[in-house]
Design a protein around this motif. Sequence first.
Motif, mmCIF file in Angstrom:
data_model
loop_
_atom_site.group_PDB
_atom_site.id
_atom_site.type_symbol
_atom_site.label_atom_id
_atom_site.label_comp_id
_atom_site.label_asym_id
_atom_site.label_seq_id
_atom_site.Cartn_x
_atom_site.Cartn_y
_atom_site.Cartn_z
ATOM 1 N N PHE A 1 40.119 45.299 50.825
ATOM 2 C CA PHE A 1 41.238 45.197 49.885
ATOM 3 C C PHE A 1 41.291 46.459 49.029
ATOM 4 O O PHE A 1 40.357 47.282 49.029
ATOM 5 C CB PHE A 1 41.104 43.949 49.004
ATOM 6 C CG PHE A 1 39.938 44.005 48.046
ATOM 7 C CD1 PHE A 1 40.112 44.366 46.711
ATOM 8 C CD2 PHE A 1 38.642 43.689 48.471
ATOM 9 C CE1 PHE A 1 39.038 44.408 45.835
ATOM 10 C CE2 PHE A 1 37.571 43.731 47.604
ATOM 11 C CZ PHE A 1 37.774 44.095 46.275
ATOM 12 N N TYR A 2 42.393 46.616 48.304
ATOM 13 C CA TYR A 2 42.549 47.726 47.358
ATOM 14 C C TYR A 2 42.515 47.175 45.942
ATOM 15 O O TYR A 2 43.197 46.192 45.626
ATOM 16 C CB TYR A 2 43.859 48.469 47.593
ATOM 17 C CG TYR A 2 44.175 49.478 46.505
ATOM 18 C CD1 TYR A 2 43.482 50.681 46.429
ATOM 19 C CD2 TYR A 2 45.154 49.216 45.550
ATOM 20 C CE1 TYR A 2 43.744 51.595 45.422
ATOM 21 C CE2 TYR A 2 45.433 50.127 44.542
ATOM 22 C CZ TYR A 2 44.726 51.319 44.490
ATOM 23 O OH TYR A 2 44.994 52.229 43.490
ATOM 24 N N GLN A 3 41.729 47.806 45.093
ATOM 25 C CA GLN A 3 41.622 47.397 43.699
ATOM 26 C C GLN A 3 42.189 48.510 42.814
ATOM 27 O O GLN A 3 41.670 49.624 42.795
ATOM 28 C CB GLN A 3 40.165 47.111 43.327
ATOM 29 C CG GLN A 3 40.007 46.511 41.938
ATOM 30 C CD GLN A 3 38.557 46.171 41.616
ATOM 31 O OE1 GLN A 3 37.642 46.783 42.137
ATOM 32 N NE2 GLN A 3 38.358 45.171 40.763
ATOM 33 N N GLY A 4 43.265 48.181 42.114
ATOM 34 C CA GLY A 4 43.901 49.156 41.249
ATOM 35 C C GLY A 4 43.075 49.461 40.017
ATOM 36 O O GLY A 4 42.027 48.856 39.762
ATOM 37 N N HIS A 5 43.583 50.417 39.222
ATOM 38 C CA HIS A 5 42.857 50.821 38.023
ATOM 39 C C HIS A 5 42.936 49.723 36.958
ATOM 40 O O HIS A 5 43.917 49.001 36.822
ATOM 41 C CB HIS A 5 43.410 52.136 37.471
ATOM 42 C CG HIS A 5 44.882 52.124 37.234
ATOM 43 N ND1 HIS A 5 45.462 51.643 36.087
ATOM 44 C CD2 HIS A 5 45.902 52.535 38.022
ATOM 45 C CE1 HIS A 5 46.766 51.769 36.158
ATOM 46 N NE2 HIS A 5 47.068 52.294 37.322
ATOM 47 N N GLN A 6 41.831 49.566 36.254
ATOM 48 C CA GLN A 6 41.652 48.540 35.228
ATOM 49 C C GLN A 6 42.033 47.157 35.765
ATOM 50 O O GLN A 6 42.802 46.415 35.166
ATOM 51 C CB GLN A 6 42.472 48.884 33.983
ATOM 52 C CG GLN A 6 41.924 50.078 33.218
ATOM 53 C CD GLN A 6 42.644 50.326 31.912
ATOM 54 O OE1 GLN A 6 43.859 50.171 31.815
ATOM 55 N NE2 GLN A 6 41.901 50.730 30.890
ATOM 56 N N ASN A 7 41.434 46.837 36.909
ATOM 57 C CA ASN A 7 41.731 45.579 37.592
ATOM 58 C C ASN A 7 40.455 44.768 37.743
ATOM 59 O O ASN A 7 39.378 45.312 37.963
ATOM 60 C CB ASN A 7 42.342 45.867 38.965
ATOM 61 C CG ASN A 7 42.589 44.601 39.757
ATOM 62 O OD1 ASN A 7 41.764 44.186 40.556
ATOM 63 N ND2 ASN A 7 43.743 43.985 39.542
ATOM 64 N N ILE A 8 40.587 43.442 37.628
ATOM 65 C CA ILE A 8 39.478 42.501 37.834
ATOM 66 C C ILE A 8 39.844 41.606 39.016
ATOM 67 O O ILE A 8 40.903 40.962 39.018
ATOM 68 C CB ILE A 8 39.208 41.661 36.579
ATOM 69 C CG1 ILE A 8 38.759 42.557 35.425
ATOM 70 C CG2 ILE A 8 38.140 40.607 36.865
ATOM 71 C CD1 ILE A 8 38.559 41.818 34.114
ATOM 72 N N THR A 9 38.959 41.600 40.044
ATOM 73 C CA THR A 9 39.221 40.849 41.269
ATOM 74 C C THR A 9 38.098 39.837 41.490
ATOM 75 O O THR A 9 36.911 40.176 41.366
ATOM 76 C CB THR A 9 39.320 41.791 42.483
ATOM 77 O OG1 THR A 9 40.339 42.759 42.242
ATOM 78 C CG2 THR A 9 39.652 41.020 43.744
ATOM 79 N N LYS A 10 38.486 38.606 41.808
ATOM 80 C CA LYS A 10 37.532 37.548 42.134
ATOM 81 C C LYS A 10 37.356 37.479 43.647
ATOM 82 O O LYS A 10 38.341 37.433 44.389
ATOM 83 C CB LYS A 10 38.019 36.200 41.605
ATOM 84 C CG LYS A 10 38.233 36.139 40.101
ATOM 85 C CD LYS A 10 36.924 36.103 39.334
ATOM 86 C CE LYS A 10 37.165 35.873 37.852
ATOM 87 N NZ LYS A 10 35.899 35.782 37.078
ATOM 88 N N LEU A 11 36.117 37.428 44.105
ATOM 89 C CA LEU A 11 35.810 37.371 45.535
ATOM 90 C C LEU A 11 34.994 36.125 45.823
ATOM 91 O O LEU A 11 34.082 35.775 45.057
ATOM 92 C CB LEU A 11 35.022 38.614 45.976
ATOM 93 C CG LEU A 11 35.680 39.975 45.753
ATOM 94 C CD1 LEU A 11 34.722 41.091 46.150
ATOM 95 C CD2 LEU A 11 36.980 40.086 46.535
ATOM 96 N N ASP A 12 35.310 35.469 46.942
ATOM 97 C CA ASP A 12 34.565 34.304 47.419
ATOM 98 C C ASP A 12 34.012 34.658 48.799
ATOM 99 O O ASP A 12 34.776 34.805 49.769
ATOM 100 C CB ASP A 12 35.458 33.078 47.491
ATOM 101 C CG ASP A 12 34.663 31.794 47.717
ATOM 102 O OD1 ASP A 12 33.436 31.895 47.890
ATOM 103 O OD2 ASP A 12 35.262 30.700 47.726
ATOM 104 N N VAL A 13 32.701 34.805 48.896
ATOM 105 C CA VAL A 13 32.063 35.279 50.128
ATOM 106 C C VAL A 13 31.157 34.180 50.663
ATOM 107 O O VAL A 13 30.360 33.590 49.923
ATOM 108 C CB VAL A 13 31.251 36.567 49.871
ATOM 109 C CG1 VAL A 13 30.689 37.109 51.184
ATOM 110 C CG2 VAL A 13 32.112 37.620 49.184
ATOM 111 N N VAL A 14 31.295 33.882 51.960
ATOM 112 C CA VAL A 14 30.459 32.899 52.650
ATOM 113 C C VAL A 14 29.370 33.657 53.413
ATOM 114 O O VAL A 14 29.653 34.569 54.194
ATOM 115 C CB VAL A 14 31.295 32.028 53.603
ATOM 116 C CG1 VAL A 14 30.387 31.055 54.356
ATOM 117 C CG2 VAL A 14 32.377 31.286 52.841
#
Length: 248
Positions: free
Chosen positions: A157-170
């Motif tokens: 994925f791409y994460q922009g500047h000053q961004n918070i991303t939640k990830l769910d990994v199995v």
Amino acid sequence: MAEQQKIHPVVDVEAPAPTAPLVPPGSATSEKGSPIQRRPPQRTIPVIHTRPPKKRSCCCKCICWTISLIVLLLIILGAAVGILYLVFRPKLPKYSIDSLRISDLRLNFDMTLYAKFDVKITANNPNKKIGIYYEQGGQLSVWYTNSKLCQGSLPKFYQGHQNITKLDVVLTGQTESGSTLMSALQEQQQTGQIPLDLKVDAPVAIKLGKLKMRKVGILGGCKLVVDSLSANNIISIKASNCKFRLKL
């Protein structure tokens, strides 16, 4: 009157003629008559100083020019890096483990240990002018001491500047010598403090403005202390210490 007889000296033809002493020309004789040898005057040979060959001077000039060019390029590169740092102010992204859940943890018939974890991660990009491309191939794994329990793939994925991303990994995996490992985990669980290591290896590409840079790696992990490894329960994370770095 009787004639007077004239007496003439008789020359002995066979007598050897007087010989002069053999003295080479240019020499004198001593009082005893032996010749004294005179040394001829020595000729001074002028010393001719030869010039060094031109090839050596040309090689020295080439080496000096090459070194000067390298130093100049390093100065220009350092100045460019310094300008980019002042303009963009790059910072490493921050990661935290929100929750850890064990869906399955059991021994198989072949005595391997099967584990399935669900991990929720928060990725924070604090940069104001830098975006992050998370490329394919990122891995997240869970370790107990030197044994890897399970692993999973990080999403692209791409994460922009000053961004918070939640990830769910199995994460899933099988480990050899499962009975020994299971006994060690059960003994550690009785203390209420089980140390786990979450390791991250994520290839990323940095975006500076509209320019996408080459790939680098984010390496690191989080050292966790959980209270239990019971299946189908949300695990309480008692301690977490995360450290990450860039791999150029």
